[in-house]
Design a protein around this motif. Structure first.
Motif, PDB file in Angstrom:
ATOM      1  N   GLN A   1     -19.728  -7.910  35.307  1.00  0.00           N
ATOM      2  CA  GLN A   1     -19.181  -8.877  34.356  1.00  0.00           C
ATOM      3  C   GLN A   1     -18.267  -9.849  35.091  1.00  0.00           C
ATOM      4  OE1 GLN A   1     -19.535  -9.364  31.014  1.00  0.00           O
ATOM      5  NE2 GLN A   1     -21.207  -7.910  31.250  1.00  0.00           N
TER       6      GLN A   1
ATOM      7  N   GLN B   1     -13.766 -16.457  36.924  1.00  0.00           N
ATOM      8  CA  GLN B   1     -15.189 -16.724  37.179  1.00  0.00           C
ATOM      9  C   GLN B   1     -15.873 -17.300  35.935  1.00  0.00           C
ATOM     10  OE1 GLN B   1     -16.306 -12.779  38.465  1.00  0.00           O
ATOM     11  NE2 GLN B   1     -15.489 -13.074  40.533  1.00  0.00           N
TER      12      GLN B   1
ATOM     13  N   GLY C   1      -6.860 -10.986  43.852  1.00  0.00           N
ATOM     14  CA  GLY C   1      -7.636  -9.858  43.332  1.00  0.00           C
ATOM     15  C   GLY C   1      -8.351 -10.186  42.042  1.00  0.00           C
ATOM     16  N   SER C   2      -8.258 -11.447  41.624  1.00  0.00           N
ATOM     17  CA  SER C   2      -8.875 -11.816  40.346  1.00  0.00           C
ATOM     18  C   SER C   2     -10.333 -12.220  40.516  1.00  0.00           C
ATOM     19  CB  SER C   2      -8.100 -12.972  39.723  1.00  0.00           C
ATOM     20  OG  SER C   2      -8.138 -14.056  40.620  1.00  0.00           O
ATOM     21  N   GLY C   3     -10.814 -12.225  41.735  1.00  0.00           N
ATOM     22  CA  GLY C   3     -12.215 -12.569  41.983  1.00  0.00           C
ATOM     23  C   GLY C   3     -12.439 -14.035  42.282  1.00  0.00           C
TER      24      GLY C   3
ATOM     25  N   THR D   1     -12.701 -15.625  45.107  1.00  0.00           N
ATOM     26  CA  THR D   1     -13.591 -15.955  46.236  1.00  0.00           C
ATOM     27  C   THR D   1     -15.007 -16.270  45.726  1.00  0.00           C
ATOM     28  OG1 THR D   1     -12.311 -14.347  47.464  1.00  0.00           O
ATOM     29  CG2 THR D   1     -14.276 -15.173  48.543  1.00  0.00           C
TER      30      THR D   1
ATOM     31  N   ASP E   1      -8.747  -8.824  51.348  1.00  0.00           N
ATOM     32  CA  ASP E   1      -9.146  -7.847  50.346  1.00  0.00           C
ATOM     33  C   ASP E   1      -9.370  -6.495  51.011  1.00  0.00           C
ATOM     34  OD1 ASP E   1     -10.071  -6.761  47.956  1.00  0.00           O
ATOM     35  OD2 ASP E   1     -12.145  -7.216  48.491  1.00  0.00           O
TER      36      ASP E   1
ATOM     37  N   ARG F   1      -5.586  -4.223  42.728  1.00  0.00           N
ATOM     38  CA  ARG F   1      -6.692  -5.184  42.640  1.00  0.00           C
ATOM     39  C   ARG F   1      -7.821  -4.667  41.760  1.00  0.00           C
ATOM     40  NH1 ARG F   1      -6.010  -9.026  46.552  1.00  0.00           N
ATOM     41  NH2 ARG F   1      -8.166  -9.434  47.108  1.00  0.00           N
ATOM     42  N   SER F   2      -8.574  -5.621  41.241  1.00  0.00           N
ATOM     43  CA  SER F   2      -9.744  -5.341  40.387  1.00  0.00           C
ATOM     44  C   SER F   2      -9.435  -4.335  39.287  1.00  0.00           C
ATOM     45  CB  SER F   2     -10.912  -4.830  41.235  1.00  0.00           C
ATOM     46  OG  SER F   2     -11.049  -5.583  42.391  1.00  0.00           O
TER      47      SER F   2
HETATM   48  P1  AMP Z   1     -10.743 -11.913  45.395  1.00  0.00           P
HETATM   49  O1  AMP Z   1      -9.716 -12.211  44.360  1.00  0.00           O
HETATM   50  O2  AMP Z   1     -11.809 -12.944  45.451  1.00  0.00           O
HETATM   51  O3  AMP Z   1     -10.122 -11.621  46.729  1.00  0.00           O
HETATM   52  O4  AMP Z   1     -11.521 -10.568  44.938  1.00  0.00           O
HETATM   53  C1  AMP Z   1     -10.911  -9.329  44.938  1.00  0.00           C
HETATM   54  C2  AMP Z   1     -11.901  -8.175  44.771  1.00  0.00           C
HETATM   55  O5  AMP Z   1     -12.467  -8.183  43.475  1.00  0.00           O
HETATM   56  C3  AMP Z   1     -13.070  -8.165  45.749  1.00  0.00           C
HETATM   57  O6  AMP Z   1     -13.184  -6.870  46.276  1.00  0.00           O
HETATM   58  C4  AMP Z   1     -14.266  -8.470  44.913  1.00  0.00           C
HETATM   59  O7  AMP Z   1     -15.415  -7.830  45.386  1.00  0.00           O
HETATM   60  C5  AMP Z   1     -13.861  -7.938  43.550  1.00  0.00           C
HETATM   61  N1  AMP Z   1     -14.493  -8.674  42.440  1.00  0.00           N
HETATM   62  C6  AMP Z   1     -14.778  -9.983  42.406  1.00  0.00           C
HETATM   63  N2  AMP Z   1     -15.339 -10.317  41.224  1.00  0.00           N
HETATM   64  C7  AMP Z   1     -15.420  -9.190  40.491  1.00  0.00           C
HETATM   65  C8  AMP Z   1     -15.930  -8.878  39.185  1.00  0.00           C
HETATM   66  N3  AMP Z   1     -16.462  -9.820  38.408  1.00  0.00           N
HETATM   67  N4  AMP Z   1     -15.857  -7.595  38.771  1.00  0.00           N
HETATM   68  C9  AMP Z   1     -15.320  -6.628  39.559  1.00  0.00           C
HETATM   69  N5  AMP Z   1     -14.836  -6.850  40.799  1.00  0.00           N
HETATM   70  C10 AMP Z   1     -14.870  -8.108  41.268  1.00  0.00           C
END
Ligand code: AMP
Length: 618
Positions: free
Chosen positions: A199, A204, A224-226, A228, A493, A521-522
């Motif tokens: 999801q 995103q 950690g909010s995804g 990237t 990460d 995170r996550s």
């Molecule tokens: P970021 O904030 O881009 O550094 O992402 C942090 C972590 O969240 C990374 O390990 C990603 O793989 C994970 N992540 C990114 N998008 C999602 C998502 N939609 N659901 C669960 N985990 C995610």
């Protein structure tokens, strides 16, 4: 005789006497003629009235809280205004006084912000010379599914509200709740699933459709909010589209450029992209070439890939500048630019490099800025670079993740290292330990090794190979503790970090947010322990206190005792806290960071000199 007795009496009575002598008729010998009782009472009454009017006048002029004589005044007479009326009158005056104070503060802040406003536009020399101004975002072939496109705006708004997505800008593309609806290729959706990503996260849901629609974007999301994936997935989609239309020939490209403030972050982003491009080409999609351009690695290998034609470049500013200056790479066909952790980049002194990099673009590009913190200084910086940007904010810019339990402990300097061992017992590994100083990182590392802790360390003084080895070992769980400078605090990460220990409190509250964002995170909960003592500056402690309060964390008594500005003053206008550095415990008028920068500028110390300490790390 009479005159001398007047002089010896109190001030108050002398005033009365003076006023009496002005009104009474006194002959040259000092003889006072007889005045009837009735006449004397009349004079007394008129004096009382004029005294009372004068006092009211003073209160009105000063707007202060001088107490009105309530029941009986000095002269024993009763006020005709009720206590309640007097109270509300005084309250109104106090309010007016407060409002004028706030106005004064606002005006002062506007002046400061104006003075630090960036006046040089972020544009290429060619654009500046020709006076080219882009007014419309780039067009892309991506559209959301029809039923989403045609849904009423109120429905989109409901989705944004549900996910706490704040947006700003014109014609904001609709949020899209699933990856298939974003029209991502099947191999990407499968690769995401394999990583447990099914999801989209809030950033995103709104960010990916905005970028796929071609919009410039400012993405504000806690670490950690995804975030990237928000900028990597669209660049992969755009590159696929380009490659399908016209395959990239030798020395062509890049089409997309991602700039990160640290080599480690660039490496991580590059790995994310490579993972997707590999599964795509294995599934029969066109092969996309991505290159990592960072310092500490021989330029030769990078040059070879660039010469073979490249779709995506992930780079740190220093190496990128080198490649552009040596004409190994150009940005002639580059249409997509991402600045990740943009505020860090500005803080680290890469502003001038970013300016130079902008000057290499030959035509309009889509520009996206990402960061966990987005103070005014970076918004000002970005303004001239963005065309009708969409701002997507999930959680206050600069706010700490609510999934982190923040504990602040008073630890004397000399007791820190021993206490660290005890602190490591709080959670199972992996644990991250941060210190701002390279030498301290080395000391802590050595101490932990002596005590039998499986620890590795990284800082800017170590060579790239050593840095990468340490990160690899820590990620693979062969080592339990990573001791690092802030080089490891930006966007990296590390999965499943249980505990972040701030061996020192960063001088910059934004760094604190970045550091503790390595855990929790996550959606998982983590702990962050911060050691503070009397060596920490009070302004930093005030910011920390405000941040803890905002995140509804326990505030230790020594922080509670600190004086703080009233919440009215701290939340003046649209911004909470400082508009320059995002610190919550002060306003821009008292910003230590701005003051330090202004002092540096004033003493005309060269930019490189000032930044050498921190920028050398990167
Ligand atoms: P970021 O904030 O881009 O550094 O992402 C942090 C972590 O969240 C990374 O390990 C990603 O793989 C994970 N992540 C990114 N998008 C999602 C998502 N939609 N659901 C669960 N985990 C995610």
């Amino acid at each position: 005789m009479k005159r001398s007795s007047t002089q010896s009496s109190s001030d108050n009575s002398s005033k009365r006497r003076r006023s009496r002598s002005a009104s009474d008729i006194e002959d040259e010998d000092g003889y006072v003629p007889y005045v009837s009782v009735k006449e004397r009472k009349k004079q007394e009454m008129s004096k009382l009235l004029s005294y009372r009017n004068r006092r009211l006048q003073v209160v009105a002029n000063e707007g202060d809280t001088v107490q009105e004589p309530a029941e009986d005044d000095d002269f024993g007479t009763r006020s005709k205004v009720s206590l309640l009326d007097q109270h509300s009158e005084l309250k109104k005056k106090a309010e007016a006084h407060k409002v004028s104070e706030m106005d004064k503060q606002r005006q002062e802040e506007e002046k400061i912000l104006h003075s630090i406003q960036e006046t040089r536009a972020l544009m290429s020399v060619g654009e500046l010379a020709k006076g080219v101004v882009y007014t419309e975002p780039l067009k892309t072939g991506w559209r959301p599914p029809r039923y989403i496109r045609e849904a009423p705006e109120s429905k989109h708004e409901r989705i944004r509200n549900k996910w706490h997505i704040l947006t700003e800008g014109e014609n904001i593309p609709p949020p899209v709740k699933t990856f298939p609806e974003m029209k991502l290729p099947r191999p990407i959706i499968d690769a995401l699933k394999k990583k447990g990503i099914t999801q989209p996260t809030p950033i995103q849901i709104q960010g990916i459709p905005a970028i796929l629609s071609g919009r410039d974007m400012i993405g504000i999301a806690f670490t950690g909010s995804g975030k990237t994936l928000v900028f990597t997935l669209p660049i992969i989609m755009f590159s696929l589209e380009q490659e399908k239309v016209m395959p990239f020939g030798k020395s062509e490209g890049p089409y997309g450029l991602i700039i990160c403030p640290s080599r480690e972050l660039a490496n991580q982003t590059h790995e994310v992209i490579e993972n997707f491009t590999t599964v795509l080409s294995a599934a029969g999609f066109p092969s996309l070439r991505t290159v990592l351009c960072i310092g500490g690695i021989a330029m030769k290998a990078q040059t070879e890939i660039i010469r073979s034609g490249v779709h995506i470049v992930v780079a740190t500013p220093g190496r990128l500048m080198g490649l552009l200056e040596k004409k190994i790479m150009n940005l002639e066909v580059c249409r997509y630019l991402v600045l990740d952790e943009a505020d860090r980049m500005i803080d680290l002194g890469f502003e001038e490099d970013i300016r130079t990099i902008f000057s290499y673009f030959k035509s309009q590009r889509q520009t996206c800025l990402f960061s966990a913190t987005m103070p005014k200084k970076i918004q000002n910086f970005a303004r001239s670079a963005l065309v009708k940007p969409v701002t997507v904010n999930v959680g206050r810019a600069g706010a700490a993740s609510l999934d982190v339990i923040q504990e602040v402990e008073y630890v004397k300097q000399e007791a820190k290292v021993v206490y660290l061992l005890e602190c490591l017992q709080k959670t199972p590994p992996p644990v991250l330990v941060f210190s701002e100083k390279k030498a301290e990182v080395d000391d802590i590392h050595e101490y932990l090794l002596l005590k039998g802790v499986e620890a590795v360390s990284i800082h800017g003084g170590k060579d790239q190979e050593e840095r990468q080895w340490a990160i690899k070992e820590f990620r693979a769980r062969s080592k339990d503790v990573l001791v690092a400078t802030d080089i490891a605090s930006k966007g990296l990460d590390f999965p499943e970090i249980q505990h972040v220990i701030n061996y020192d409190m960063p001088t910059d509250i934004e760094n604190y947010v970045h550091r503790i964002g390595r855990t929790g995170r996550s959606g998982k909960t983590g702990i962050a322990t911060t050691f503070v003592n009397k060596l920490v500056e009070e302004s930093v402690l005030r910011d920390l206190k405000a941040l803890l309060m905002e995140a509804k964390q326990k505030v230790p008594p020594f922080l509670l005792e600190l004086d703080s500005l009233s919440s009215d003053m701290l939340e003046l206008g649209d911004d909470k806290g400082c508009a320059y550095c995002s610190g919550l415990g002060h306003r821009i008028t008292e910003c230590p960071k701005l003051e330090a920068i202004q002092q540096q500028t004033a003493s005309s110390i060269g930019r490189k000199d000032y930044l050498s300490n921190s920028a050398a790390d990167w």
